[in-house]
Enzyme design. Sequence first.
Site, mmCIF file in Angstrom:
data_model
loop_
_atom_site.group_PDB
_atom_site.id
_atom_site.type_symbol
_atom_site.label_atom_id
_atom_site.label_comp_id
_atom_site.label_asym_id
_atom_site.label_seq_id
_atom_site.Cartn_x
_atom_site.Cartn_y
_atom_site.Cartn_z
ATOM 1 C CB CYS A 2 -0.874 0.027 1.243
ATOM 2 S SG CYS A 2 -1.912 -1.419 1.431
ATOM 3 N NE ARG A 27 4.352 1.165 -1.323
ATOM 4 C CZ ARG A 27 5.254 0.206 -1.092
ATOM 5 N NH1 ARG A 27 6.265 0.060 -1.937
ATOM 6 N NH2 ARG A 27 5.152 -0.609 -0.076
ATOM 7 C CD1 TRP A 74 -2.077 -5.611 -2.888
ATOM 8 C CD2 TRP A 74 -2.687 -4.489 -4.708
ATOM 9 N NE1 TRP A 74 -2.137 -6.507 -3.907
ATOM 10 C CE2 TRP A 74 -2.504 -5.852 -5.044
ATOM 11 C CE3 TRP A 74 -3.071 -3.614 -5.694
ATOM 12 C CZ2 TRP A 74 -2.702 -6.343 -6.334
ATOM 13 C CZ3 TRP A 74 -3.253 -4.099 -6.983
ATOM 14 C CH2 TRP A 74 -3.082 -5.434 -7.288
ATOM 15 C CG ASN A 100 2.487 -1.532 3.024
ATOM 16 O OD1 ASN A 100 1.795 -2.427 2.560
ATOM 17 N ND2 ASN A 100 3.711 -1.293 2.616
ATOM 18 N N GLY A 101 0.842 -3.844 5.095
ATOM 19 C CA GLY A 101 1.349 -5.125 5.587
ATOM 20 C C GLY A 101 0.200 -6.000 6.058
ATOM 21 C CD GLU A 482 5.969 -17.684 -16.968
ATOM 22 O OE1 GLU A 482 4.984 -18.132 -17.584
ATOM 23 O OE2 GLU A 482 6.087 -16.479 -16.715
ATOM 24 C CE LYS A 486 6.938 -13.290 -17.977
ATOM 25 N NZ LYS A 486 5.857 -14.203 -17.984
ATOM 26 C CD GLU A 489 4.752 -11.948 -21.434
ATOM 27 O OE1 GLU A 489 3.654 -11.401 -21.614
ATOM 28 O OE2 GLU A 489 4.984 -12.626 -20.425
ATOM 29 C CG HIS A 505 8.399 -37.803 -30.896
ATOM 30 N ND1 HIS A 505 8.303 -39.107 -31.347
ATOM 31 C CD2 HIS A 505 8.818 -37.885 -29.602
ATOM 32 C CE1 HIS A 505 8.637 -39.932 -30.372
ATOM 33 N NE2 HIS A 505 8.943 -39.229 -29.309
ATOM 34 C CE LYS A 604 0.364 -7.561 -14.584
ATOM 35 N NZ LYS A 604 1.428 -8.607 -14.784
HETATM 36 C C1 AGP Z 1 2.172 -13.221 -18.564
HETATM 37 O O1 AGP Z 1 3.457 -12.635 -18.533
HETATM 38 C C2 AGP Z 1 1.180 -12.396 -19.349
HETATM 39 N N1 AGP Z 1 1.083 -11.090 -18.847
HETATM 40 C C3 AGP Z 1 -0.161 -13.094 -19.514
HETATM 41 O O2 AGP Z 1 0.082 -14.367 -20.068
HETATM 42 C C4 AGP Z 1 -0.974 -13.303 -18.218
HETATM 43 O O3 AGP Z 1 -0.334 -14.245 -17.414
HETATM 44 C C5 AGP Z 1 -2.364 -13.826 -18.598
HETATM 45 O O4 AGP Z 1 -3.013 -12.837 -19.375
HETATM 46 C C6 AGP Z 1 -3.228 -14.181 -17.386
HETATM 47 O O5 AGP Z 1 -3.454 -13.031 -16.618
HETATM 48 P P1 AGP Z 1 -4.099 -13.223 -15.141
HETATM 49 O O6 AGP Z 1 -3.117 -14.031 -14.353
HETATM 50 O O7 AGP Z 1 -4.283 -11.834 -14.633
HETATM 51 O O8 AGP Z 1 -5.401 -13.954 -15.312
#
Ligand code: AGP
Length: 609
Positions: A2, A27, A74, A100-101, A482, A486, A489, A505, A604
Amino acid sequence: MCGIVGYIGNNQAAPFLLDGMSKLEYRGYDSAGIAVYEKNHIRIDKCVGRLEALRQKIAGNLPEGTVGIGHTRWATHGRPSDVNAHPHADSSGQFVVVHNGIIENYMALKEDLISKGHKFISETDTEVVAHLMAEYFTGNFEDTVKKVLKMIEGSYSLVFMCAKEPDKLICTKKSNPLVIGLGNGENFIASDIPAIISKTRKTFIMSDGEIATVTKDGVWVQDIDGTPISKKVFEVNWNAEAAEKGGFEHFMLKEIYEQPKAVRETMRGRLAKTGDAIEFSELNWTAEEFKDINKIFIVACGTAYHAGVVGKYYLEKMARIPVEVDIASEFRYREPIIDGSCLAIFVSQSGETSDTLEAMKESKRLGARTLAVTNVVGSSISREADQVVYTYAGPEIAVASTKAYTTQLLVMLLLSIYVAQLRGTITQERVAELVANIKEIPEKINRTLENVEQIKVFAKRYGSCEDAFFLGRSLDYAVALEGALKLKEISYIHAEAYAAGELKHGTLALITEGVPVIVLATQPHVYEKTISNLREVKAREAIVIGIAVEGDTEMAKHADHVIYIPHADGELAPLMAVLPLQLLAYYAALTRGCDVDKPRNLAKSVTVE
Ligand code: AGP
């Protein structure tokens, strides 16, 4: 996390508080509030929503006074709402606090205060602190703060106001940041430097256990026993924008380095004090209740889906229960065979991903029990689910998810042990062994991040490649997924993850001289086979970067480069193995001049299907 601010001086407090909070909205931003000592009482203005909602609420009617505190929230305990917004006061309004915490023992304290006649209006842990101040007031503001601090357990940055002594603010911290800005005839308090940098660059960086009494003319610091502490002035040389990122160049890098704290906060209160059990007070499932659950689904998108793939390994291995992992947008349209004998777990950092939310609604319609694992209190998915387990990663600003992923892995691990305890498929000794290892994760994450210089070199050397492959088996394959996401993207390099055994394969046809291949080999039971897969790609002149456990001497015989992670129980390796992949993606993106925090075409939170 927060945002906290405080002001005491000769000028009006409200303008600084609002401006300072605007610099801390990264935050926390689900609600906001300020408290100002105005005409012999403490006036509180607060509301749910972004800071702008508060500004509009008090426009033309700003509180008048030169002492005040503010907070952007938050949520961790209690959904975002007007009444749960900070600041919080006791019933008399004499004692006001922002926090905060997490106060771990707030329920026990609250029950005791209620038995003493206190009336609570919020669902928060923070409100308990204000009532403790009222209940145990000794007649002296400082003494009462010290007395109350001895009663509370958990993590906190706290700033207190007391209407009986309005010429001072008191602040303290434990496991959360707090700084004091030193001005002329005025002083400032904030949870982070961005809030005060426009006013002063002279600061006291508070340390755990320090208690500061702040007046407009000075700052006195003591410990809980009253021993005076002399603080050195820290001169801040960051610019305002850098300060918001804590001195890091991007939010993504800041959040990568926040992972030890995010993991620590997420495990807090979930490892039994006996050291041999996992607890979820928010679930309180019984073995009886769980008896008629014969299948688990894990449903999510993107990085959260990759955490689900790891969760499948954990649940099946420890709890011996069949698990299906689904991409949410696929799950909804495949007519899943799901009913009341199933538990459906929905993983989502934002808690707003439309595909995941709709998949949850479909599961509920088909009779499944639903559990959300999310990072945002009060998010749509948290409200739709039958039950919720939160990660405590704090706001994740960068589009590329990092600290949310590692905290999701931790929750998957803890949940799997918890279910295994209920189903009697894990011994207490094994749980104790895992708990001991889990406690070491934050430090091991710190140590793993020390590989950064080596990774910068690889990113610079191979960042111009247009293709990359990530290989692994078992949990290493789950992490490879993952790592590939990373890299692609944020650097836009075409990256794919493959189960190492799958290579021959078809994909092996793509392995040619100079193609970078990242091979993860942290899982003992499939190590030999992974090394032979590594040798297959080496035989085609690929460039291999290996991810191995400290002490491994085999990998270096075959790979071009090796990044070592600290030795950990095989189950826990993913929490460390992913870190070099996050850093590799970050520095490759820098090498390629990409917009790391806001990669092209991406958002996001994907709130559309
Ligand atoms: C991951 O780096 C991406 N930003 C994206 O794949 C994200 O994980 C996905 O859109 C799911 O988002 P969420 O966890 O908020 O549901």
